[in-house]
Design a protein around this motif. Structure first.
Motif, PDB file in Angstrom:
ATOM      1  N   LEU A 178     -16.863  26.333  29.891  1.00  8.69           N
ATOM      2  CA  LEU A 178     -16.784  27.797  29.891  1.00  8.69           C
ATOM      3  C   LEU A 178     -18.133  28.429  30.239  1.00  8.69           C
ATOM      4  CD1 LEU A 178     -14.580  28.414  26.711  1.00  8.69           C
ATOM      5  CD2 LEU A 178     -13.979  29.030  29.060  1.00  8.69           C
ATOM      6  N   ALA A 179     -19.203  27.889  29.666  1.00  8.81           N
ATOM      7  CA  ALA A 179     -20.532  28.456  29.918  1.00  8.81           C
ATOM      8  C   ALA A 179     -20.922  28.317  31.383  1.00  8.81           C
ATOM      9  CB  ALA A 179     -21.569  27.771  29.027  1.00  8.81           C
ATOM     10  N   VAL A 180     -20.711  27.135  31.956  1.00  3.84           N
ATOM     11  CA  VAL A 180     -21.071  26.926  33.367  1.00  3.84           C
ATOM     12  C   VAL A 180     -20.184  27.766  34.272  1.00  3.84           C
ATOM     13  CG1 VAL A 180     -21.217  25.233  35.225  1.00  3.84           C
ATOM     14  CG2 VAL A 180     -21.978  24.614  32.928  1.00  3.84           C
ATOM     15  N   GLY A 181     -18.894  27.811  33.993  1.00  2.00           N
ATOM     16  CA  GLY A 181     -17.988  28.605  34.818  1.00  2.00           C
ATOM     17  C   GLY A 181     -18.337  30.082  34.804  1.00  2.00           C
ATOM     18  N   HIS A 182     -18.807  30.582  33.663  1.00  2.00           N
ATOM     19  CA  HIS A 182     -19.137  32.004  33.552  1.00  2.00           C
ATOM     20  C   HIS A 182     -20.570  32.318  33.980  1.00  2.00           C
ATOM     21  CE1 HIS A 182     -15.371  32.162  31.376  1.00  2.00           C
ATOM     22  NE2 HIS A 182     -15.451  33.469  31.352  1.00  2.00           N
ATOM     23  N   SER A 183     -21.251  31.322  34.529  1.00  2.02           N
ATOM     24  CA  SER A 183     -22.564  31.597  35.108  1.00  2.02           C
ATOM     25  C   SER A 183     -22.442  32.105  36.538  1.00  2.02           C
ATOM     26  CB  SER A 183     -23.431  30.331  35.083  1.00  2.02           C
ATOM     27  OG  SER A 183     -22.884  29.321  35.928  1.00  2.02           O
ATOM     28  N   PHE A 184     -21.234  32.089  37.085  1.00  2.00           N
ATOM     29  CA  PHE A 184     -20.987  32.578  38.439  1.00  2.00           C
ATOM     30  C   PHE A 184     -20.457  34.008  38.377  1.00  2.00           C
ATOM     31  CE2 PHE A 184     -20.878  28.009  38.694  1.00  2.00           C
ATOM     32  CZ  PHE A 184     -21.510  27.735  39.900  1.00  2.00           C
ATOM     33  N   ALA A 185     -20.551  34.687  39.494  1.00  2.00           N
ATOM     34  CA  ALA A 185     -20.169  36.101  39.543  1.00  2.00           C
ATOM     35  C   ALA A 185     -18.668  36.299  39.637  1.00  2.00           C
ATOM     36  CB  ALA A 185     -20.868  36.792  40.718  1.00  2.00           C
ATOM     37  N   ASN A 186     -17.972  35.404  40.312  1.00  2.00           N
ATOM     38  CA  ASN A 186     -16.536  35.570  40.547  1.00  2.00           C
ATOM     39  C   ASN A 186     -15.770  34.317  40.118  1.00  2.00           C
ATOM     40  OD1 ASN A 186     -16.819  38.169  41.888  1.00  2.00           O
ATOM     41  ND2 ASN A 186     -17.719  37.009  43.590  1.00  2.00           N
ATOM     42  N   HIS A 187     -14.455  34.518  39.871  1.00  2.00           N
ATOM     43  CA  HIS A 187     -13.543  33.417  39.537  1.00  2.00           C
ATOM     44  C   HIS A 187     -14.078  32.592  38.368  1.00  2.00           C
ATOM     45  CE1 HIS A 187     -11.682  34.537  43.307  1.00  2.00           C
ATOM     46  NE2 HIS A 187     -12.791  34.238  43.966  1.00  2.00           N
ATOM     47  N   LYS A 188     -14.546  33.256  37.337  1.00  2.00           N
ATOM     48  CA  LYS A 188     -15.216  32.572  36.231  1.00  2.00           C
ATOM     49  C   LYS A 188     -14.294  31.619  35.491  1.00  2.00           C
ATOM     50  CE  LYS A 188     -18.537  36.312  35.491  1.00  2.00           C
ATOM     51  NZ  LYS A 188     -19.123  37.252  34.494  1.00  2.00           N
ATOM     52  N   MET A 189     -13.107  32.079  35.140  1.00  2.00           N
ATOM     53  CA  MET A 189     -12.204  31.229  34.372  1.00  2.00           C
ATOM     54  C   MET A 189     -11.700  30.060  35.207  1.00  2.00           C
ATOM     55  SD  MET A 189     -11.168  30.698  31.386  1.00  2.00           S
ATOM     56  CE  MET A 189     -11.582  32.255  30.584  1.00  2.00           C
ATOM     57  N   ALA A 190     -11.400  30.313  36.481  1.00  4.91           N
ATOM     58  CA  ALA A 190     -10.944  29.235  37.358  1.00  4.91           C
ATOM     59  C   ALA A 190     -12.036  28.171  37.504  1.00  4.91           C
ATOM     60  CB  ALA A 190     -10.558  29.792  38.724  1.00  4.91           C
ATOM     61  N   LEU A 191     -13.274  28.612  37.653  1.00  8.04           N
ATOM     62  CA  LEU A 191     -14.383  27.675  37.770  1.00  8.04           C
ATOM     63  C   LEU A 191     -14.611  26.923  36.454  1.00  8.04           C
ATOM     64  CD1 LEU A 191     -16.910  29.767  39.882  1.00  8.04           C
ATOM     65  CD2 LEU A 191     -15.735  27.681  40.581  1.00  8.04           C
ATOM     66  N   SER A 192     -14.348  27.576  35.334  1.00  9.86           N
ATOM     67  CA  SER A 192     -14.471  26.903  34.041  1.00  9.86           C
ATOM     68  C   SER A 192     -13.504  25.727  33.962  1.00  9.86           C
ATOM     69  CB  SER A 192     -14.204  27.885  32.900  1.00  9.86           C
ATOM     70  OG  SER A 192     -15.172  28.912  32.862  1.00  9.86           O
ATOM     71  N   VAL A 193     -12.272  25.941  34.432  1.00 11.57           N
ATOM     72  CA  VAL A 193     -11.274  24.861  34.447  1.00 11.57           C
ATOM     73  C   VAL A 193     -11.735  23.733  35.357  1.00 11.57           C
ATOM     74  CG1 VAL A 193      -8.896  24.261  35.047  1.00 11.57           C
ATOM     75  CG2 VAL A 193      -9.390  26.443  33.911  1.00 11.57           C
ATOM     76  N   VAL A 194     -12.266  24.101  36.536  1.00 13.50           N
ATOM     77  CA  VAL A 194     -12.750  23.088  37.480  1.00 13.50           C
ATOM     78  C   VAL A 194     -13.874  22.269  36.861  1.00 13.50           C
ATOM     79  CG1 VAL A 194     -13.943  22.734  39.681  1.00 13.50           C
ATOM     80  CG2 VAL A 194     -12.061  24.383  39.531  1.00 13.50           C
ATOM     81  N   PHE A 195     -14.829  22.944  36.235  1.00 13.88           N
ATOM     82  CA  PHE A 195     -15.960  22.232  35.639  1.00 13.88           C
ATOM     83  C   PHE A 195     -15.528  21.358  34.472  1.00 13.88           C
ATOM     84  CE2 PHE A 195     -18.758  25.273  37.857  1.00 13.88           C
ATOM     85  CZ  PHE A 195     -19.683  24.370  38.360  1.00 13.88           C
ATOM     86  N   PHE A 196     -14.484  21.781  33.748  1.00 15.98           N
ATOM     87  CA  PHE A 196     -13.987  20.924  32.668  1.00 15.98           C
ATOM     88  C   PHE A 196     -13.523  19.590  33.219  1.00 15.98           C
ATOM     89  CE2 PHE A 196     -10.377  19.210  30.322  1.00 15.98           C
ATOM     90  CZ  PHE A 196     -10.943  19.033  29.074  1.00 15.98           C
ATOM     91  N   PHE A 197     -12.768  19.615  34.306  1.00 15.43           N
ATOM     92  CA  PHE A 197     -12.280  18.367  34.884  1.00 15.43           C
ATOM     93  C   PHE A 197     -13.403  17.580  35.546  1.00 15.43           C
ATOM     94  CE2 PHE A 197      -8.212  20.699  34.629  1.00 15.43           C
ATOM     95  CZ  PHE A 197      -7.464  19.732  33.974  1.00 15.43           C
ATOM     96  N   VAL A 198     -14.399  18.285  36.077  1.00 14.88           N
ATOM     97  CA  VAL A 198     -15.565  17.586  36.625  1.00 14.88           C
ATOM     98  C   VAL A 198     -16.306  16.846  35.517  1.00 14.88           C
ATOM     99  CG1 VAL A 198     -17.844  17.909  37.673  1.00 14.88           C
ATOM    100  CG2 VAL A 198     -15.872  19.118  38.595  1.00 14.88           C
ATOM    101  N   PHE A 199     -16.543  17.537  34.410  1.00 12.42           N
ATOM    102  CA  PHE A 199     -17.199  16.898  33.266  1.00 12.42           C
ATOM    103  C   PHE A 199     -16.384  15.715  32.761  1.00 12.42           C
ATOM    104  CE2 PHE A 199     -19.246  21.207  32.056  1.00 12.42           C
ATOM    105  CZ  PHE A 199     -20.242  20.997  32.998  1.00 12.42           C
ATOM    106  N   GLN A 200     -15.066  15.910  32.704  1.00  9.40           N
ATOM    107  CA  GLN A 200     -14.185  14.843  32.228  1.00  9.40           C
ATOM    108  C   GLN A 200     -14.287  13.629  33.142  1.00  9.40           C
ATOM    109  OE1 GLN A 200     -12.583  15.110  29.413  1.00  9.40           O
ATOM    110  NE2 GLN A 200     -11.321  13.275  29.442  1.00  9.40           N
ATOM    111  N   PHE A 201     -14.310  13.864  34.450  1.00 12.94           N
ATOM    112  CA  PHE A 201     -14.406  12.767  35.418  1.00 12.94           C
ATOM    113  C   PHE A 201     -15.735  12.025  35.266  1.00 12.94           C
ATOM    114  CE2 PHE A 201     -15.859  11.281  39.609  1.00 12.94           C
ATOM    115  CZ  PHE A 201     -14.853  10.374  39.902  1.00 12.94           C
TER     116      PHE A 201
END
Length: 269
Positions: A178-201
């Motif tokens: 959530l923190a990394v995803g919300h460091s961007f200006a747009n699509h914060k929640m979508a990026l949070s989901v992406v980063f969760f799966f990146v971290f998981q991988f």
């Protein structure tokens, strides 16, 4: 300041979790009564009993889901949403904010597990059940004191420590995403989901490399070179401590990502 933050968090979350626990225990009591109705041979009573049993299962799932959603919602709403402007003006560090959320989430996860176990006792309880417990526990404690007094206590403490570390690591992985995803200006929640799966991988890859190294005997050779040999109960203690250390390291990685991102890259706009 951490104490004040914890009090605020517990008050805000207890208003939700407390009533849910009471509902779960009430449904468990209904489950206990309905299990007896199913032998009545009455179709209506059997249907009612079946519905109460389904309600009990749904209640168990519900308390875990709500605890999980509440963990995410409190972190997102207080630190990443509109309330973040106010929260970060308080005389509290980023570490105190994260720890307040982390401690409260871990407490509610563990409390949820305890209440679910308690509800299972309520669902299965009758007079003979409690009588059997009164007979079993003294004998169990006698055996533990006679043979496993130290080891039994140690295993219990290790298990509690492992559960606490696992709950905190679980929460921190979501906090970091959530923190990394919300460091961007747009699509914060979508990026949070992406980063969760990146971290998981990434963590799955790291775990796979560790398992491969264990399978190849690298760790065993290292321990042998250090003349480190454990067997039996001692090996179980070492395994538990190893799991605790891995959980702590796992959580530490995400804790560092979370705190650095909140300090350096948080975008509340």
């Amino acid at each position: 300041m951490l104490t004040k933050l914890l009090k605020h968090e517990f008050r805000a979350t207890a208003r939700i979790m407390g009533p849910l626990y009471l509902v779960l225990l009430a449904v468990a009591l209904g489950f206990n009564l309905s299990a007896r109705l199913m032998d009545s041979g009455n179709f209506v009573l059997n249907m009612l009993a079946a519905l109460i049993i389904l309600a009990y299962v749904a209640a168990i799932i519900g308390v875990f889901v709500v605890a999980f959603i509440l963990m995410l919602q409190r972190f997102y709403k207080n630190l990443l949403g509109d309330e973040g402007y106010i929260m970060f003006t308080l005389p509290a560090s980023v570490h105190q904010h994260v720890w307040s959320k982390l401690i409260v989430s871990a407490v509610w996860f563990i409390a949820t597990g305890v209440v679910v176990i308690l509800s299972a006792f309520v669902a299965a309880a009758d007079v003979s059940f409690f009588t059997d417990l009164l007979d079993v526990f003294p004998k169990l404690f006698e055996q533990l004191n006679a043979y496993y007094a130290f080891n039994g206590t140690a295993f219990l403490l290790e298990f509690l420590a492992l559960m606490l570390a696992a709950c905190m690591s679980f929460s921190l992985q979501f906090y970091a995403a959530l923190a990394v995803g919300h460091s961007f200006a747009n699509h914060k929640m979508a990026l949070s989901v992406v980063f969760f799966f990146v971290f998981q991988f990434v963590m799955q890859m790291a775990s796979g490399i560790l398992l491969i190294s264990l399978d190849n005997g690298a760790i065993r050779h290292l321990l042998a070179a250090m003349n480190f040999h454990v067997t039996g109960v001692a090996a179980m203690h070492v395994a538990m401590l190893g799991l605790i250390i891995l959980s702590v390291l796992y959580g530490a990685v995400f804790y560092i990502v979370t705190t650095i991102t909140l300090k350096k890259r948080l975008n509340l706009e």
